[in-house]
Enzyme design. Structure first.
Site, short mmCIF file in Angstrom:
data_model
loop_
_atom_site.label_atom_id
_atom_site.label_comp_id
_atom_site.label_asym_id
_atom_site.label_seq_id
_atom_site.Cartn_x
_atom_site.Cartn_y
_atom_site.Cartn_z
N HIS A 129 5.91 56.72 23.34
CA HIS A 129 6.34 55.90 24.58
C HIS A 129 6.65 57.24 25.57
O HIS A 129 5.54 56.59 26.65
CB HIS A 129 7.31 54.80 23.88
CG HIS A 129 8.21 54.33 24.87
ND1 HIS A 129 7.84 52.70 25.18
CD2 HIS A 129 8.50 53.90 25.63
CE1 HIS A 129 8.06 52.26 26.42
NE2 HIS A 129 9.15 53.36 26.74
N GLU A 130 7.33 57.75 25.51
CA GLU A 130 7.38 58.84 26.54
C GLU A 130 6.55 59.58 27.28
O GLU A 130 6.02 59.54 28.25
CB GLU A 130 8.50 59.56 25.79
CG GLU A 130 9.85 58.49 25.63
CD GLU A 130 11.10 57.98 26.71
OE1 GLU A 130 10.24 58.17 27.91
OE2 GLU A 130 11.43 56.97 26.29
N HIS A 133 4.51 57.61 29.83
CA HIS A 133 5.07 57.44 30.79
C HIS A 133 4.68 58.71 31.61
O HIS A 133 4.36 58.65 33.13
CB HIS A 133 6.43 57.04 30.44
CG HIS A 133 6.83 56.55 29.97
ND1 HIS A 133 6.87 55.02 30.86
CD2 HIS A 133 7.88 55.54 29.58
CE1 HIS A 133 7.59 53.84 30.46
NE2 HIS A 133 8.52 54.44 29.53
N HIS A 139 5.42 50.41 31.35
CA HIS A 139 6.12 48.98 30.48
C HIS A 139 4.87 48.27 30.17
O HIS A 139 4.61 47.61 31.15
CB HIS A 139 7.32 48.69 30.67
CG HIS A 139 8.50 50.08 29.99
ND1 HIS A 139 9.50 49.77 30.80
CD2 HIS A 139 8.69 50.59 29.09
CE1 HIS A 139 10.70 50.63 30.13
NE2 HIS A 139 9.75 51.38 29.40
N CYS A 140 5.03 47.45 28.98
CA CYS A 140 3.46 46.96 28.50
C CYS A 140 4.14 45.48 28.32
O CYS A 140 5.17 45.54 27.72
CB CYS A 140 2.72 47.49 28.03
SG CYS A 140 1.94 46.36 27.05
N CYS A 145 2.20 46.73 21.75
CA CYS A 145 1.57 47.88 22.42
C CYS A 145 2.86 48.34 22.58
O CYS A 145 4.64 48.25 22.50
CB CYS A 145 1.51 47.54 24.30
SG CYS A 145 1.08 49.10 24.85
N CYS A 164 -2.22 48.99 23.92
CA CYS A 164 -2.76 48.43 23.88
C CYS A 164 -4.27 48.88 24.37
O CYS A 164 -4.41 49.63 25.71
CB CYS A 164 -2.60 47.36 24.61
SG CYS A 164 -2.28 46.98 26.15
N CYS A 167 -3.98 49.76 28.10
CA CYS A 167 -2.91 51.29 28.28
C CYS A 167 -3.44 51.90 27.87
O CYS A 167 -3.58 52.58 29.03
CB CYS A 167 -2.07 50.90 27.67
SG CYS A 167 0.00 49.85 27.92
ZN LIG Z 1 9.92 52.94 28.41
ZN LIG Z 2 0.50 48.53 26.80
#
Ligand SMILES: [Zn+2]
Ligand SMILES: [Zn+2]
Length: 174
Positions: A129-130, A133, A139-140, A145, A164, A167
């Site tokens: 996640h990080e 970015h 954010h999705c 995701c 996903c 992304c």
């Molecule tokens: Zn985030």
């Molecule tokens: Zn996504």
């Protein structure tokens, strides 16, 4: 393959290093060098909150490890930014550096028995996640995701460690 600095700041789950570095290869095509920093922690610590200021740790990482393509800091310390009670992590959108806290990912934090499998899956999700970015992903809305935002561990447990298709498409542009 791009080179990433994997900075372990007071991170004690040593047995998981391989899983983390393999994940960086698999999802981001990153080769990582593990670094244990020698760092004066006082300037990042808030006595009042008993937490560490994640934005300042990111600044530190950028100053000291700028030669790397990406910088990922992992810590067992609990992290905060002033407006929030805590953060699981923080990253520069479209930048170089990210930090993830394992503190609230351990089942023990919630009074539950240790569970390595659950812990590592949460950690990998937060890392993806990080780092996502730092590759410009926001954010999705897709709740499976990994770029879906999570404000507690239940929300982390719902999502997968994968991006996903939308992304992933953006990620592959890099
Ligand atoms: Zn985030
Ligand atoms: Zn996504």
């Amino acid at each position: 393959m791009d080179q990433a600095a994997l900075i372990l700041l007071n991170f004690n789950a040593v047995s998981l290093y391989d899983k983390i570095t393999n994940n960086l290869k698999q999802h981001f095509n990153l080769n990582s060098r593990t670094i244990i920093p020698d760092i004066d922690l006082r300037k990042f610590y808030s006595e009042e909150r008993d937490q560490y200021y994640s934005t300042k740790l990111i600044e530190y990482a950028l100053l000291n490890y700028s030669e790397f393509k990406k910088i990922l800091m992992i810590t067992d310390f609990d992290l905060y930014v002033p407006v929030l009670t805590f953060v699981f992590g923080e990253a520069q959108l479209n930048g170089k550096a990210a930090i993830v806290s394992a503190h609230r990912l351990y089942p023990e934090f919630y009074g539950l028995p240790p569970n390595d499998e659950l812990f590592i899956s949460r950690l990998i999700k937060e890392i993806n996640h990080e780092l996502g970015h730092t590759y410009g992903l926001r954010h999705c809305f897709n709740f499976e995701c990994v770029m879906h935002s999570s404000s507690n561990v239940d929300e982390i447990d719902i999502k997968s460690e994968n991006f996903c298709n939308k992304c992933l498409e953006k990620l592959n542009l890099f």
